[in-house]
Write a protein that holds these residues in place. Sequence first.
Motif, PDB file in Angstrom:
ATOM      1  N   LEU A  15     -20.209   1.525-118.352  1.00  0.00           N
ATOM      2  CA  LEU A  15     -19.966   1.976-119.715  1.00  0.00           C
ATOM      3  C   LEU A  15     -18.644   1.451-120.249  1.00  0.00           C
ATOM      4  O   LEU A  15     -18.515   1.112-121.414  1.00  0.00           O
ATOM      5  N   LEU A  16     -17.651   1.344-119.364  1.00  0.00           N
ATOM      6  CA  LEU A  16     -16.338   0.902-119.799  1.00  0.00           C
ATOM      7  C   LEU A  16     -16.239  -0.607-119.938  1.00  0.00           C
ATOM      8  O   LEU A  16     -15.523  -1.116-120.808  1.00  0.00           O
ATOM      9  N   LEU A  17     -16.943  -1.360-119.098  1.00  0.00           N
ATOM     10  CA  LEU A  17     -16.784  -2.809-119.055  1.00  0.00           C
ATOM     11  C   LEU A  17     -17.768  -3.554-119.944  1.00  0.00           C
ATOM     12  O   LEU A  17     -17.482  -4.664-120.391  1.00  0.00           O
ATOM     13  N   ALA A  18     -18.927  -2.972-120.204  1.00  0.00           N
ATOM     14  CA  ALA A  18     -19.942  -3.690-120.966  1.00  0.00           C
ATOM     15  C   ALA A  18     -19.534  -3.810-122.433  1.00  0.00           C
ATOM     16  O   ALA A  18     -18.881  -2.935-122.976  1.00  0.00           O
ATOM     17  N   GLN A  19     -19.915  -4.910-123.056  1.00  0.00           N
ATOM     18  CA  GLN A  19     -19.688  -5.075-124.476  1.00  0.00           C
ATOM     19  C   GLN A  19     -20.822  -4.411-125.227  1.00  0.00           C
ATOM     20  O   GLN A  19     -21.982  -4.693-124.989  1.00  0.00           O
ATOM     21  N   ALA A  20     -20.483  -3.525-126.151  1.00  0.00           N
ATOM     22  CA  ALA A  20     -21.489  -2.721-126.829  1.00  0.00           C
ATOM     23  C   ALA A  20     -22.368  -3.552-127.741  1.00  0.00           C
ATOM     24  O   ALA A  20     -21.893  -4.422-128.446  1.00  0.00           O
ATOM     25  N   LYS A  21     -23.655  -3.302-127.725  1.00  0.00           N
ATOM     26  CA  LYS A  21     -24.592  -3.858-128.683  1.00  0.00           C
ATOM     27  C   LYS A  21     -25.075  -2.767-129.627  1.00  0.00           C
ATOM     28  O   LYS A  21     -25.897  -3.008-130.481  1.00  0.00           O
ATOM     29  N   GLY A  22     -24.552  -1.567-129.471  1.00  0.00           N
ATOM     30  CA  GLY A  22     -24.933  -0.476-130.354  1.00  0.00           C
ATOM     31  C   GLY A  22     -25.081   0.825-129.605  1.00  0.00           C
ATOM     32  O   GLY A  22     -25.229   0.849-128.388  1.00  0.00           O
ATOM     33  N   SER A  23     -25.000   1.934-130.338  1.00  0.00           N
ATOM     34  CA  SER A  23     -25.127   3.243-129.704  1.00  0.00           C
ATOM     35  C   SER A  23     -25.527   4.266-130.748  1.00  0.00           C
ATOM     36  O   SER A  23     -25.324   4.061-131.946  1.00  0.00           O
ATOM     37  N   PHE A  24     -26.119   5.376-130.282  1.00  0.00           N
ATOM     38  CA  PHE A  24     -26.476   6.451-131.193  1.00  0.00           C
ATOM     39  C   PHE A  24     -26.602   7.771-130.461  1.00  0.00           C
ATOM     40  O   PHE A  24     -26.789   7.806-129.240  1.00  0.00           O
ATOM     41  N   PHE A  25     -26.465   8.849-131.213  1.00  0.00           N
ATOM     42  CA  PHE A  25     -26.665  10.192-130.687  1.00  0.00           C
ATOM     43  C   PHE A  25     -28.079  10.661-131.021  1.00  0.00           C
ATOM     44  O   PHE A  25     -28.606  10.355-132.085  1.00  0.00           O
ATOM     45  N   HIS A  26     -28.660  11.407-130.082  1.00  0.00           N
ATOM     46  CA  HIS A  26     -30.006  11.951-130.251  1.00  0.00           C
ATOM     47  C   HIS A  26     -29.929  13.467-130.254  1.00  0.00           C
ATOM     48  O   HIS A  26     -29.263  14.068-129.405  1.00  0.00           O
TER      49      HIS A  26
END
Length: 277
Positions: A15-26
């Motif tokens: 979670l800390l090292l990966a480059q984000a491609k997007g995120s959302f709350f459900h």
Amino acid sequence: MKRLLLVIGCFCPMLLLAQAKGSFFHFDVGGGMQTLLFSSKDATHKVGGGFTLDVSYRYFFNKTAGIRVGVGMNTANSKTVLNCTDVNVNYTPEYDRRVYYTNWTEKQSVFAFEVPVGICLQRSVSRTMSFIWDAGVSLYVPVNNDYEITTGTMETRAYYPVTHQEVANDESLGMKVYATDKASHRLPFGAAGMSLFTDLGFHYSKRGSMPFYFGIFVSGGVLSVIKAKDQPLFSEKYNGMLASEKVQSVHPLSVGFKVGIAVDVDRQCRGGRCGFN
């Protein structure tokens, strides 16, 4: 518990090292068959229903795969019907005690918190819809366990082995008939357990609208949420099935439907896919 911590420990560096491609709350709510599975000595077991409510965060590493962490709460119910006789040998030096159960129906209820950790995958179905699948492990923590007696009778009698005489309805000996008791009786908190879960569903999202989710979920406990007891079902008082020697392990099981909404943190929802570019 150790396995769950190992899984969380593996996911945190990603979670800390990966480059984000997007995120959302459900935000989801659902229900169905949410029950407690156990083998109960001398009893007929029946499943029950319940509801679930959870909030989760999904973080995508690419256009397909990501992880999910969250917190939720749910209820589970079950029922047992007893038609049997328990014998307390040498209850006193003079006599044994017999406990007769006739259609003695006990309803068990559990309210629990869950902390799920898992993987999630998505695939577009159309411009407005995508398929999403989650799977992983969940910490299951019972916080309120209780029972109530809905129907039936329980009767205690004194049996004298020397004379083969059985005495009923003798208040001086404490022998009497117990009737239905619909008040809820609290049991001690159970042990924390671990469940395996999977969710399968669809996101539906038109341009500019908040994504809507609908699907099914399955969760099954792999660790017992009670500790084995050796006390009888009825001693000086009625103890409840889950606190007696008649039940040695309990595993929650949930199968049902779930609906919810997704809040796109990065505003990257496109054509039913949510959480990435």
